[in-house]
Write a protein that holds these residues in place. Sequence first.
Motif, mmCIF file in Angstrom:
data_model
loop_
_atom_site.group_PDB
_atom_site.id
_atom_site.type_symbol
_atom_site.label_atom_id
_atom_site.label_comp_id
_atom_site.label_asym_id
_atom_site.label_seq_id
_atom_site.Cartn_x
_atom_site.Cartn_y
_atom_site.Cartn_z
ATOM 1 N N VAL A 45 0.896 -1.153 0.000
ATOM 2 C CA VAL A 45 0.000 0.000 0.000
ATOM 3 C C VAL A 45 0.932 1.200 0.000
ATOM 4 N N GLU A 47 1.226 5.292 -0.213
ATOM 5 C CA GLU A 47 0.472 6.531 -0.033
ATOM 6 C C GLU A 47 0.984 7.551 -1.045
ATOM 7 N N GLN A 53 -4.324 5.971 -1.753
ATOM 8 C CA GLN A 53 -3.588 4.721 -1.565
ATOM 9 C C GLN A 53 -3.515 3.949 -2.879
ATOM 10 N N SER A 97 -8.599 5.111 -3.191
ATOM 11 C CA SER A 97 -7.596 4.105 -3.542
ATOM 12 C C SER A 97 -7.630 3.784 -5.026
#
Length: 188
Positions: A45, A47, A53, A97
């Motif tokens: 994951v 950032e 994300q 995301s």
Amino acid sequence: MAILSNPYESAFEAYLKSRQMPYVAVDESRRVLLRNASLKSIDFVVEHPTRGQLLIDVKGRRFPSGGPRSKHRWENWVTNDDVESLSNWEEIFGNSSQAMFVFAYELGEPRFEAEHAEVFGWDDRKYAFYGVTVADYQAAMTLRSPRWDTSFVARATFDRLRFPFAQLLATNDENHEENHNGRTWVNM
């Protein structure tokens, strides 16, 4: 840096670290059970400052596959479980995301380096990282092997969908230098 058993994932982690990107390496030793379905774990994951994300599954491939004379330069097959699991992870993480595959190509010989916008050196090997969003991949994929439950994207379409992962990352890091051809080299 976490110790990963997969050299492609380890190289990508070193790349993220060199770019000073905040990330979490996910423990892949267990699958997640969600709504009576088992989900394959994501690898990272990341950032991103503007995209939220990035939910990443790293797929390691040789470039070219099949040896130096091979015409198979852009192997991009994945399991259908990979596609389904990443799509579900994107839904779980929500609108902030974006799920994607990162194809980590280990370059077989120095002469193949010229075919890539950015080359990353790590552990005495050279890599090129390309992203494809899961949504784009899924819309274009074709079944490769029913027995192995794998799919791929045709070469011309993959050329259009893939992007150098560096395009997502802005950096002022001094480890990055442009050579005389305008290509970026990253050394660790």
